[in-house]
Motif scaffolding. Sequence first.
Motif, PDB file in Angstrom:
ATOM      1  N   SER A  98      42.582  32.193  46.861  1.00  9.10           N
ATOM      2  CA  SER A  98      43.020  32.950  45.685  1.00  9.10           C
ATOM      3  C   SER A  98      44.194  32.266  44.996  1.00  9.10           C
TER       4      SER A  98
ATOM      5  N   TYR B  86      45.521  39.547  33.650  1.00  6.07           N
ATOM      6  CA  TYR B  86      44.466  39.431  34.651  1.00  6.07           C
ATOM      7  C   TYR B  86      45.004  39.913  35.991  1.00  6.07           C
ATOM      8  N   THR B  87      44.100  40.370  36.835  1.00  5.79           N
ATOM      9  CA  THR B  87      44.475  40.814  38.178  1.00  5.79           C
ATOM     10  C   THR B  87      43.514  40.227  39.193  1.00  5.79           C
ATOM     11  N   ILE B  88      44.038  39.918  40.361  1.00  5.13           N
ATOM     12  CA  ILE B  88      43.223  39.437  41.478  1.00  5.13           C
ATOM     13  C   ILE B  88      43.210  40.530  42.542  1.00  5.13           C
ATOM     14  N   THR B  89      42.011  40.986  42.887  1.00  4.64           N
ATOM     15  CA  THR B  89      41.864  42.092  43.834  1.00  4.64           C
ATOM     16  C   THR B  89      41.503  41.565  45.217  1.00  4.64           C
ATOM     17  N   PRO B  90      42.281  41.893  46.238  1.00  8.64           N
ATOM     18  CA  PRO B  90      41.955  41.464  47.612  1.00  8.64           C
ATOM     19  C   PRO B  90      40.618  42.054  48.054  1.00  8.64           C
TER      20      PRO B  90
ATOM     21  N   HIS C 253      37.740  43.964  50.291  1.00  7.30           N
ATOM     22  CA  HIS C 253      37.764  45.164  51.130  1.00  7.30           C
ATOM     23  C   HIS C 253      37.560  44.820  52.605  1.00  7.30           C
TER      24      HIS C 253
ATOM     25  N   ASN D  97      37.996  37.873  43.547  1.00  8.59           N
ATOM     26  CA  ASN D  97      37.626  38.832  42.500  1.00  8.59           C
ATOM     27  C   ASN D  97      38.738  38.925  41.457  1.00  8.59           C
TER      28      ASN D  97
ATOM     29  N   THR E 168      39.809  40.273  37.505  1.00  4.36           N
ATOM     30  CA  THR E 168      39.523  41.073  36.320  1.00  4.36           C
ATOM     31  C   THR E 168      40.409  40.585  35.186  1.00  4.36           C
TER      32      THR E 168
ATOM     33  N   ASP F 232      37.698  44.708  29.571  1.00  7.67           N
ATOM     34  CA  ASP F 232      37.773  44.077  30.890  1.00  7.67           C
ATOM     35  C   ASP F 232      36.529  43.256  31.184  1.00  7.67           C
TER      36      ASP F 232
ATOM     37  N   GLY G  78      34.784  41.137  34.495  1.00  9.52           N
ATOM     38  CA  GLY G  78      34.849  40.875  35.926  1.00  9.52           C
ATOM     39  C   GLY G  78      34.343  39.487  36.265  1.00  9.52           C
TER      40      GLY G  78
END
Length: 218
Positions: free
Chosen positions: A32, A121-125, A127, A139, A141, A149, A151
């Motif tokens: 990431s 933008y955001t980076i989602t860890p 699950h 991931n 957004t 938005d 993805g």
Amino acid sequence: MTKYLTNVWLVLLLACLSFQTMATQDDWKEASQVVEKATDEMLAMMKDETLRQEANREQLLGEVERIVEEVIDFEHFARRVMGRYVRTATDEEVLRFADTIKQTLIRTYSLAMVGFEVRSYTITPPHAPSPEPGMQVVNVTVTSGEGQDFGLLYYMLKQDSGWKLVNVMVDGINLRITFRNQFADMYQRNRSISATIDSWEEKIASVVEEALDDDAEG
């Protein structure tokens, strides 16, 4: 004694599982960070108004190339795009197509940068940990200037030279599969690897020229 040994094995198993999870989390973090660095560099360029000017288009292409070359494994990507046809391709044809793919993405990124504004933008860890530590999905957004938005899923492969991008999905559209279908269709019409690459280059040149004309008229 049996109960004691069972407890020992249970503790060891949990310790091993915990270690594997941490290792996977570290792998994802490394992957990431590569995506984040490249994204930040791209956004910094998008804020540079001078690079948006037509007179500096070659400089823009050069900057984009510098960034993507550090992140993307173009040969790996090209081989997957060629699919089953790669078995009939020479090493020179594979490398040529890899360079063609690189130019395709560079020009696509460059055109997008001129006509697209990113608010954030955001980076989602993830699950759950990746079942393959050497393959991580990042991931992201992206929020446009208009608040829409998008993805993106970046598929990162761990190599000796570091984490490299080998595929990407944009709002559910798999770029590698899309390119693979296009390559297969072109091959069916051209019946040779070399002619297919020629056709691909001509198509991309046509699309880029059309986009530049539209941008000039706008």
